[in-house]
Design an enzyme around this catalytic site. Structure first.
Site, PDB file in Angstrom:
ATOM      1  N   ARG A  52      -8.713  -6.494  -9.037  1.00  0.00           N
ATOM      2  CA  ARG A  52      -9.644  -7.601  -9.304  1.00  0.00           C
ATOM      3  C   ARG A  52     -10.991  -7.024  -9.748  1.00  0.00           C
ATOM      4  O   ARG A  52     -11.218  -5.826  -9.620  1.00  0.00           O
ATOM      5  CB  ARG A  52      -9.870  -8.393  -8.012  1.00  0.00           C
ATOM      6  CG  ARG A  52     -10.468  -7.530  -6.903  1.00  0.00           C
ATOM      7  CD  ARG A  52     -10.968  -8.307  -5.698  1.00  0.00           C
ATOM      8  NE  ARG A  52     -11.727  -7.441  -4.805  1.00  0.00           N
ATOM      9  CZ  ARG A  52     -11.223  -6.701  -3.840  1.00  0.00           C
ATOM     10  NH1 ARG A  52      -9.927  -6.678  -3.622  1.00  0.00           N
ATOM     11  NH2 ARG A  52     -12.002  -5.935  -3.084  1.00  0.00           N
ATOM     12  N   LYS A  54       0.816  -1.226   0.000  1.00  0.00           N
ATOM     13  CA  LYS A  54       0.000   0.000   0.000  1.00  0.00           C
ATOM     14  C   LYS A  54       0.842   1.265   0.000  1.00  0.00           C
ATOM     15  O   LYS A  54       0.504   2.256  -0.642  1.00  0.00           O
ATOM     16  CB  LYS A  54      -0.939   0.030   1.214  1.00  0.00           C
ATOM     17  CG  LYS A  54      -1.715  -1.247   1.472  1.00  0.00           C
ATOM     18  CD  LYS A  54      -2.729  -1.542   0.397  1.00  0.00           C
ATOM     19  CE  LYS A  54      -3.234  -2.966   0.528  1.00  0.00           C
ATOM     20  NZ  LYS A  54      -3.917  -3.461  -0.652  1.00  0.00           N
ATOM     21  N   VAL A 109     -17.240  -7.149  -6.118  1.00  0.00           N
ATOM     22  CA  VAL A 109     -18.630  -7.563  -5.886  1.00  0.00           C
ATOM     23  C   VAL A 109     -19.595  -6.553  -6.515  1.00  0.00           C
ATOM     24  O   VAL A 109     -20.560  -6.929  -7.189  1.00  0.00           O
ATOM     25  CB  VAL A 109     -18.916  -7.680  -4.364  1.00  0.00           C
ATOM     26  CG1 VAL A 109     -20.394  -7.985  -4.119  1.00  0.00           C
ATOM     27  CG2 VAL A 109     -18.021  -8.727  -3.712  1.00  0.00           C
TER      28      VAL A 109
END
Ligand code: MV4
Length: 449
Positions: free
Chosen positions: A296, A120, A299
């Site tokens: 990625r 990060k 959802v």
């Protein structure tokens, strides 16, 4: 269709996202292989894929996270590519690397990029270098308590200590004064060292009541990048998002434009490819500050799909096959109307405890402006071993009011019996004045539960 497209894809996931990827493959004329654990033997992805292979017992560590089992299944079925979905191995650089050396295309960014975005503090430095706004904080990893106190005194309290290898809210400490900083730093470093691959910790200005806003992007393997607007994800509880929408009711057009321009440059410079999400915090003034990159599909991707009309999973597959973004998108991507997603979880709305079990009664809503992404069905079982997502209910309308109205109607017609679900919680959120007014931050649920 381009001649180089894959013939067969393996889906290294389960539940609604496995089914979502199967649908994208069907639309592209690609054969599919489902892999499943013993707990998912009777699931819809197994039924609707062209082939299905059991990869192990219920426990994820021995099935959906078991790299050798998944690679064996891929080799036996002779697939060209693997789609990892979200969670599980989706951001595992080691898995992407094993796919590469096995001659199987990983549908996602290169392992080097996944790995650098997973640090990060490095992602933060790269974004800063390209003019993407970040919060004031330490330059890189903290090497001593003295350095931490020096930085915190300069930027002012409160500050937050974050594990560089963390993310999703793990390994963080909020600090209000110099006195408590050495102890909190030691705690953060110990926790990070135990939980992650590294004990590295960095520091930044703490925002007490932020909004969580993230940008969806697509990037091909030829240097083309497209930003597909933002999602407002502030309605969450304990880092689990409950409801997401696009566009954000709080983001000023001028801020959106400025951040999207900088982001595009940064993503190009990183050499990022495939789908990705860049997370920001919004402060009281309405300004955005970068926090992390999710390498990625997420959802909540359907809210972006409803507003842009772009099939993000199909785009992921075509990008991985080497196609160019202008061909995939076919012209300017318009943003139309407003979309909201409610995550329907198998959980008790009173105490948020998981509520797995058999679905004994089931009715799906439909009609204009409604989409449901689910693997659930009448007499289906929600096993206790995985996340508790039962369905994603997505409403689209010309504006936010119409999307809210359609969502309320769909929630009324959505019946799930035999298990508890978050449907009543969503009805409550949608009737709350502050939600309807767009007046909320990440503390919204904490305030009234
Ligand atoms: C923060 C923050 C306030 N100030 N960073 C939590 C998840 C991780 N991705 C980053 N998180 C936060 N970082 C600064 N400088 C507050 C949070 C935070 C949060 C962020 C997004 C959505 C929900 C959240 C819930 C609690 C804390």
């Amino acid at each position: 269709m381009a001649s180089g497209l894959f013939k067969k894809v393996l889906i290294a996931n389960r539940g609604e996202i496995a089914l979502r990827v199967i649908c994208a493959c069907k639309d592209l004329g690609i054969q599919t292989v489902a892999v499943y654990s013993e707990a998912d033997r009777h699931s819809l992805p197994v039924r609707f894929a062209d082939q299905a292979i059991c990869i192990g017992p219920a426990r994820s560590a021995r099935s959906y996270l078991d790299i050798p089992s998944i690679i064996s299944a891929a080799e036996i079925t002779n697939v060209d590519a693997i789609h990892p979905g979200y969670g599980f191995l989706s951001e595992n650089a080691g898995f992407a690397e094993v796919c590469r050396v096995s001659g199987i295309k990983f549908i996602g960014p290169d392992p080097e990029v996944i790995s650098s975005m997973g640090i990060k503090e490095r992602a933060r430095a790269i974004m800063k270098e390209h003019g993407v706004p970040i919060l004031p904080g330490s330059e890189g990893v903290l090497s001593s308590a003295e350095e931490a106190i020096g930085t915190a005194n300069r930027i002012g309290y409160p500050v937050i200590l974050k594990a560089s290898a963390g993310g999703g809210g793990r390994g963080m400490r909020v600090c209000n004064s110099a006195e408590e900083l050495p102890n909190l730093l030691a705690q953060a470093q110990n926790e990070a060292g135990a939980a992650f691959s590294s004990a590295d910790v960095y520091l930044e200005k703490y925002i007490r009541a932020p909004r969580h806003i993230e940008f969806q992007l697509l990037a091909d393997e030829h240097g083309n990048v497209e930003i597909l607007g933002e999602r407002e994800c502030s309605i969450q509880r304990r880092h689990q998002k409950l409801l997401e929408e696009s566009p954000s009711p709080a983001l000023r057009a001028e801020v959106r434009k400025r951040v999207e321009t900088k982001l595009k440059d940064a993503i190009k410079a990183i050499g990022y490819s495939n789908a990705g999400t860049v997370e920001f915090l919004m402060d009281e003034k309405g300004d955005l500050f970068f926090i992390e990159v999710n390498a990625r599909i997420q959802v909540e991707h359907p809210v972006t799909e409803m507003v842009t009309g772009v099939d993000l999973v199909k785009a992921q597959i075509r990008i991985a096959a080497g196609e160019k973004l202008p061909e995939i998108l076919g012209g300017k991507v318009e943003r139309r109307g407003h979309a909201i997603e409610c995550r329907i979880n198998a959980e008790n709305p009173e105490n948020f405890q998981p509520s797995p079990g058999r679905i004994t009664g089931f009715n799906l809503p439909g009609g204009i402006g409604i989409r449901v992404d689910t693997h659930a069905h009448q007499d289906g079982v929600i096993p206790p071993y995985y996340d508790s997502l039962v369905a994603k209910l997505i409403a689209h309308g010309r504006d936010r009011d119409e999307a809210i109205q359609r969502m309320k109607r769909a929630l009324d017609l959505f019946v799930v019996e035999g298990i508890h679900t978050s449907i009543p919680l969503h009805k409550r959120i949608l009737n709350e004045k502050d939600f309807v007014d767009g007046n909320f931050d990440t503390n919204f649920i904490t305030r009234w539960t």
